[in-house]
Design an enzyme around this catalytic site. Structure first.
Site, PDB file in Angstrom:
ATOM      1  N   HIS A 280      15.007   6.339   8.401  1.00 35.58           N
ATOM      2  CA  HIS A 280      16.245   6.266   7.624  1.00 35.58           C
ATOM      3  C   HIS A 280      17.410   5.776   8.488  1.00 35.58           C
ATOM      4  O   HIS A 280      18.529   6.283   8.387  1.00 35.58           O
ATOM      5  CB  HIS A 280      16.580   7.636   7.022  1.00 35.58           C
ATOM      6  CG  HIS A 280      15.680   8.048   5.894  1.00 35.58           C
ATOM      7  ND1 HIS A 280      15.806   7.561   4.616  1.00 35.58           N
ATOM      8  CD2 HIS A 280      14.624   8.902   5.868  1.00 35.58           C
ATOM      9  CE1 HIS A 280      14.881   8.109   3.835  1.00 35.58           C
ATOM     10  NE2 HIS A 280      14.132   8.911   4.579  1.00 35.58           N
ATOM     11  N   ASP A 343      12.602  13.211   8.188  1.00 29.98           N
ATOM     12  CA  ASP A 343      11.672  13.002   7.076  1.00 29.98           C
ATOM     13  C   ASP A 343      11.327  11.525   6.921  1.00 29.98           C
ATOM     14  O   ASP A 343      12.047  10.649   7.382  1.00 29.98           O
ATOM     15  CB  ASP A 343      12.276  13.536   5.775  1.00 29.98           C
ATOM     16  CG  ASP A 343      13.531  12.781   5.371  1.00 29.98           C
ATOM     17  OD1 ASP A 343      14.318  12.408   6.260  1.00 29.98           O
ATOM     18  OD2 ASP A 343      13.728  12.558   4.162  1.00 29.98           O
ATOM     19  N   GLU A 344      10.223  11.274   6.245  1.00 33.80           N
ATOM     20  CA  GLU A 344       9.801   9.931   5.817  1.00 33.80           C
ATOM     21  C   GLU A 344       9.869   8.899   6.943  1.00 33.80           C
ATOM     22  O   GLU A 344      10.251   7.748   6.735  1.00 33.80           O
ATOM     23  CB  GLU A 344      10.635   9.490   4.619  1.00 33.80           C
ATOM     24  CG  GLU A 344      10.430  10.397   3.408  1.00 33.80           C
ATOM     25  CD  GLU A 344      11.328  10.066   2.234  1.00 33.80           C
ATOM     26  OE1 GLU A 344      10.870  10.236   1.087  1.00 33.80           O
ATOM     27  OE2 GLU A 344      12.489   9.657   2.448  1.00 33.80           O
ATOM     28  N   ALA A 345       9.481   9.318   8.145  1.00 31.56           N
ATOM     29  CA  ALA A 345       9.465   8.407   9.294  1.00 31.56           C
ATOM     30  C   ALA A 345       8.136   7.653   9.319  1.00 31.56           C
ATOM     31  O   ALA A 345       7.381   7.717  10.302  1.00 31.56           O
ATOM     32  CB  ALA A 345       9.696   9.190  10.586  1.00 31.56           C
ATOM     33  N   HIS A 346       7.860   6.949   8.235  1.00 31.77           N
ATOM     34  CA  HIS A 346       6.548   6.322   8.068  1.00 31.77           C
ATOM     35  C   HIS A 346       6.322   5.163   9.034  1.00 31.77           C
ATOM     36  O   HIS A 346       5.171   4.781   9.275  1.00 31.77           O
ATOM     37  CB  HIS A 346       6.388   5.818   6.631  1.00 31.77           C
ATOM     38  CG  HIS A 346       6.600   6.876   5.596  1.00 31.77           C
ATOM     39  ND1 HIS A 346       6.143   8.175   5.740  1.00 31.77           N
ATOM     40  CD2 HIS A 346       7.236   6.841   4.387  1.00 31.77           C
ATOM     41  CE1 HIS A 346       6.477   8.879   4.675  1.00 31.77           C
ATOM     42  NE2 HIS A 346       7.159   8.103   3.854  1.00 31.77           N
TER      43      HIS A 346
END
Length: 539
Positions: A280, A343-346
């Site tokens: 993000h 979060d969401e550190a894909h």
């Protein structure tokens, strides 16, 4: 000595419904409107949101009159609470309500008591009788919470900013109250759409009425960086220059951020700033090419996809950047916490994610703050004292739930923000124009009807720090949008965080929530009129 006990739920609901059928009154030469006439002349003690821990009704009501004064202790903090109460009451009552530390018969008294340590940091006792109304607390925050209860015990029109008809009465009896959880939060995403200082202040006014005590500000994301950082100025001036859909964006100067913190503190709300990383982070990556592994800055981003950005974990400059940002934000923030996202550190490998968190958490500690991170932090090694914010849902994998539960068993405290329960940006139903639906539809009952203490299997109840309702802003940009999505769900979250588990009962709650409708209207809150709630008729 007999122990105080709550009013039985059914009896309380029946009292409120019966009282709502009574005629309004005429006072001070002002005629009651049909909407005002629907309110009970004296609201039953304890018919508030959140519901108090203990209510003992009895005796004659207290009446606010033109001669009433607000008596405070001599401390500045208590005087400020009295001044704020007077600011709320003066426009609607038309009374002078002087604030004084001198004895005054028939006064509203706000007092701190060193002997009442059992009330804790935020508890209070409210005693109402014919001759006086006294709120006692061990700490100023408790007095402030008690004042919010007092507001709700007065007729809803007390919130109006023009003179209204009386009488202004509070039912007789005693309320003794303190919170179930220490953390009762509301998160506001100012990154997807930038929200002005005035918009944030307005939200603070509304959430503090319901005893919310944390404002979590999501200050950075792919779509915008919203806080000035002197050592990296392009973060705000360039990274903050847009938002979802390509609007003008914006950012807070340090002075503006400090004003938000000050305004929140006056309402006994602690600001928790968040800088989301290592994912993000497109706004930061676009602002400084050196933060990218290939040294090439990507373009600014105005979409809503997630998981595509990452700070360059191996680069030394990444940690110079993190250190500077955390140092400057910590210096502006008197609260205990800094939220580091996670979060969401894909686009970050698992090994890099663990290495990054192992480097960043000690930086936060260096500047005297405690880490909060989204629950993916438990996939690394949470620092001692760190708090993980769980945003999973019923469909979250069992392995992920077990990972979070193990961290809780090992001492990591949890803030619960289940997306399919209390994400305030989720649509109410298929016809809701605003919001998203990836976590499903979240009607008012679903947001209220669950127990934080027993929600996550394997997580001990003692590990639950509290609850927090996030409001993400991919589709939200105005006060009207905020009102429609946050209210009436946020008051229910506040009750889950404040009131004893034994009091949680949808059938009782929906009646008390319905009684909040006229109050929210008086405050100018354009709330969602859920069909699940028996709102009073308005004309």
């Amino acid at each position: 000595m007999s122990q105080p006990r709550p009013i039985p739920r059914l009896l309380g609901s029946l009292l409120l419904l019966a009282a709502a059928t009574l005629s309004g009154v005429v006072a001070s030469g002002l005629a009651a409107t049909p909407a005002q006439a629907a309110e009970p002349p004296v609201r039953p003690l304890g018919q508030t949101v959140p519901v108090p821990a203990s209510v003992v009704p009895g005796g004659a009501p207290f009446t606010l009159t033109p001669e009433t004064r607000i008596r405070t202790d001599s401390s500045g903090e208590v005087r400020a609470i009295g001044d704020r109460l007077a600011e709320v009451l003066r426009p609607s009552t038309g009374y002078a309500l002087p604030v004084t530390d001198r004895p005054s018969p028939g006064a509203i008294r706000l007092r701190l008591s060193g002997k009442d340590s059992a009330l804790g940091e935020e508890g209070y006792r409210l005693q109402s009788s014919r001759g006086s109304l006294t709120i006692t607390a061990h700490r100023p925050a408790g007095l402030f919470r008690g004042v919010q209860t007092l507001r709700q015990l007065l007729p809803s029109r007390v919130e109006e900013d023009t003179r209204q008809p009386g009488p202004w009465q509070v039912a007789g009896g005693t309320i003794t109250d303190s919170p179930r959880f220490a953390h009762r939060g509301a998160m506001l995403d100012v990154s997807r759409h930038f929200l002005t200082v005035d918009q944030v202040k307005r939200y603070l006014d509304h959430i503090s009425l319901y005893k919310i005590n944390k404002l979590h500000l999501h200050l950075s994301d792919d779509q915008g960086w919203r806080i000035a950082i002197d050592s990296w100025p392009r973060l705000a001036t360039y990274g903050g220059s847009t938002q979802v859909g390509g609007g003008p964006g914006g950012y807070y100067t340090k002075a503006q951020y400090k004003e938000i913190v000050r305004y929140a503190a006056a309402r006994h709300v602690e600001v928790v700033p968040e800088i989301d990383m290592p994912g993000h982070t497109n706004a930061a990556l676009a602002s400084y090419a050196e933060l990218n592994c290939d040294g090439v800055a990507p373009p600014l981003y105005t979409g809503t996809a997630v998981g595509f950005s990452s700070l360059c974990v191996p680069k030394a400059v990444t940690y110079d950047f993190v250190d500077d940002v955390i140092r400057e934000i910590a210096a502006l923030t008197p609260g205990r916490y800094i939220h580091i996202g996670g979060d969401e550190a894909h686009s970050t490998s698992r090994a890099d994610y663990v290495a990054f968190m192992n480097r960043v958490q000690p930086i936060v500690a260096t500047y005297g703050k405690t880490v909060i991170g989204w629950h993916q932090l438990t996939g690394a090694t949470p620092a001692e004292g760190a708090i993980a914010q769980y945003w999973g849902l019923d469909g979250t994998s069992q392995a992920e739930k077990e990972q979070v539960a193990r961290a809780a068993q090992n001492g990591t405290r949890l803030i619960l923000s289940p997306a399919d329960r209390i994400y305030l940006d989720m649509k109410y139903n298929k016809d809701t124009e605003l919001g998203l639906s990836w976590a499903g539809y979240v009607e008012v009952r679903r947001s209220y009807d669950w127990d934080p203490g027993a929600y996550l299997p394997g997580a001990p109840a003692s590990a639950i720090a509290g609850v927090e309702a996030p409001l993400w802003t991919e589709t939200i940009s105005s006060n009207e949008h905020i009102d429609h999505m946050a209210f009436p769900r946020l008051p229910g979250v506040a009750e889950l965080g404040w009131s004893p588990a034994a009091t949680h009962d949808w059938e009782d709650y929906k009646v008390r929530l319905a009684a909040q409708g006229p109050r929210m209207e008086a405050l100018g809150i354009d709330y969602y009129r859920s069909a699940q709630v028996p709102w009073p008729a308005t004309q």
